[in-house]
Design an enzyme around this catalytic site. Structure first.
Site, short mmCIF file in Angstrom:
data_model
loop_
_atom_site.label_atom_id
_atom_site.label_comp_id
_atom_site.label_asym_id
_atom_site.label_seq_id
_atom_site.Cartn_x
_atom_site.Cartn_y
_atom_site.Cartn_z
N ASP A 151 0.84 -1.19 0.00
CA ASP A 151 0.00 0.00 0.00
C ASP A 151 0.88 1.24 0.00
O ASP A 151 2.00 1.25 0.53
CB ASP A 151 -0.97 -0.01 1.18
CG ASP A 151 -0.28 0.02 2.54
OD1 ASP A 151 0.72 -0.71 2.73
OD2 ASP A 151 -0.74 0.78 3.42
N GLU A 158 -0.01 -0.69 5.95
CA GLU A 158 1.08 -0.08 6.72
C GLU A 158 0.96 1.44 6.71
O GLU A 158 1.21 2.09 7.72
CB GLU A 158 2.43 -0.50 6.15
CG GLU A 158 3.61 -0.27 7.12
CD GLU A 158 4.21 1.14 7.05
OE1 GLU A 158 4.99 1.51 7.95
OE2 GLU A 158 3.90 1.87 6.09
#
Length: 396
Positions: free
Chosen positions: A80, A145
């Site tokens: 991500d 994250e």
């Protein structure tokens, strides 16, 4: 000096494949799927696992594993990325993975699809020279994250542990280097604790202050008490702890109203001299002394928080340092600076270090990685893998 193996797999091609799958947190499903296809083609057993929690988005995660027995090395990372902002401000489309003047542009090029691509390329080349049964290699990849980190690595680790997975060591591919690949290995991190101090007064008209009780002067006094002296001076392993106020708010749009409450939010980055309980006690003692008997105040600490940690495992730290020296010619600094990462979760399961690309352009417009840096990082990972699994039966 040991020879540096010639690369076979192409980290640039892997990285371009990942960047062109836009994965703004937490929507990382396509990037996870592409990574799984690459690893499955190399013989990894891949499982995608989706985690959920009330009030948060569902997050797709990947666990990929090959080999058997000890030692078991796992690589932690996230696909991500943060939003690119105004795409018109970029030199190239942020998800085009364009290459210009030896630099590969794209959101996530540095943080941290580049680190993943380099480790995948190194792992594929390493596996081509040994039998898969000689030790275990795995990937813990999340799409959470850059977001709240609730449905990502922390749950994936628990899921793997419940299935019987046991890790001997871990590398997280965050961009750890300030200037050049090989500058620094993160062998630990300071902890992080956030909180809010609230002072309660009595709302009233500014023209009649004797009928009100303004909470702002009291809050200023409490803030001053927390900032009056440093928490500590640091030590040989960690830089000093620091407390920073990040917002002060009374929620008052009017010019003629004394507010009823005032609050200040803060974050503490703390070294191994402190823990959540000792900081809680320190904060309350400071605040109570400054408040005296006449001030109504409360302290609320956020959950979760993260503790500091330091990794001293020689096979991991010394082995990675030796690999860096083999490829770059110099030894890295062993650092505990910077913010937090998913290493704070992994450290509860095995020794962990962080090592990746140069972090100068992460989260910026025109985030990019020099192709040469990507090749260098791949070589370092490959030398480390060969050394970590040294003694395994070789086929080449």
């Amino acid at each position: 000096m040991p020879s540096i193996p010639s690369p076979i797999s192409d980290p640039v091609a892997i990285l371009r494949d990942l960047i062109t799958a836009p994965s703004v947190t937490p929507d990382a499903g396509e990037a996870i799927a592409r990574l799984a296809r690459i690893l499955e083609a190399a013989g990894f057993d891949c499982e995608t696992v989706t985690f959920s929690a009330p009030g948060t988005s569902d997050v797709v995660n990947l666990y990929a594993r090959i080999g058997q027995g000890a030692p078991h090395l796992t690589f932690g990372g996230h696909v991500d990325v943060v939003p690119p902002g105004d795409a018109a401000g970029w030199r190239h489309d942020p998800f085009s993975a364009a290459i210009e003047d030896g630099r590969l542009y794209g959101r996530g090029a540095v943080d941290m699809k580049g680190g993943i691509a380099a480790f995948v390329a190194a792992a594929l080349d390493h596996l081509a020279t040994r039998r898969p049964g000689a030790g275990t290699l795995s990937f813990l990849i999340t799409g959470d994250e850059e977001g709240p980190s609730i449905n990502g690595t922390v749950k994936l680790l628990r899921w793997a542990h419940d299935r019987g997975e046991r890790f001997d060591a871990a590398i997280v591919g965050e961009p750890t280097n300030p200037q050049a690949v090989g500058d620094a290995i993160k062998v630990g991190r300071r902890g992080s604790l956030s909180g809010t101090v609230t002072v309660t007064g009595r709302q009233g008209h500014v023209a009649y202050p004797h009928l009100a009780e303004n909470p702002i002067p009291g809050l200023i006094r409490l803030m001053g008490a927390l900032l009056a002296e440093p928490l500590d001076a640091g030590n040989e392993r960690f830089q000093p702890s620091n407390l920073e106020f990040v917002s002060v708010d009374v929620g008052n749009p009017a010019w003629n109203v004394i507010p009823g409450t005032a609050r200040a939010r803060f974050n503490i980055r703390f070294n191994d001299r402190w823990s959540r309980p000792t900081l809680d006690a320190w904060l309350r003692a400071r605040l109570a002394a400054a408040a005296g008997d006449g001030l109504a105040w409360t302290l609320a600490l956020e959950t979760p928080s993260s503790d500091s940690f330091l990794t001293v495992d020689p096979r991991l730290v010394d082995g990675l340092g030796a690999a860096i020296e083999t490829v770059t010619g110099h030894r890295p600094e062993l650092s505990t600076g910077g913010g937090t990462s998913d290493a704070r979760f992994i450290k509860d399961y095995c020794p962990v270090v962080e090592f990746g690309l140069v972090g100068q352009t992460m989260h910026q417009v025109d985030e990019h990685v020099p192709v040469a840096d990507l090749v260098t990082l791949t070589a370092i990972y490959r030398v480390f893998l060969d050394g970590f699994f040294d003694g395994a039966d070789r086929t080449a």
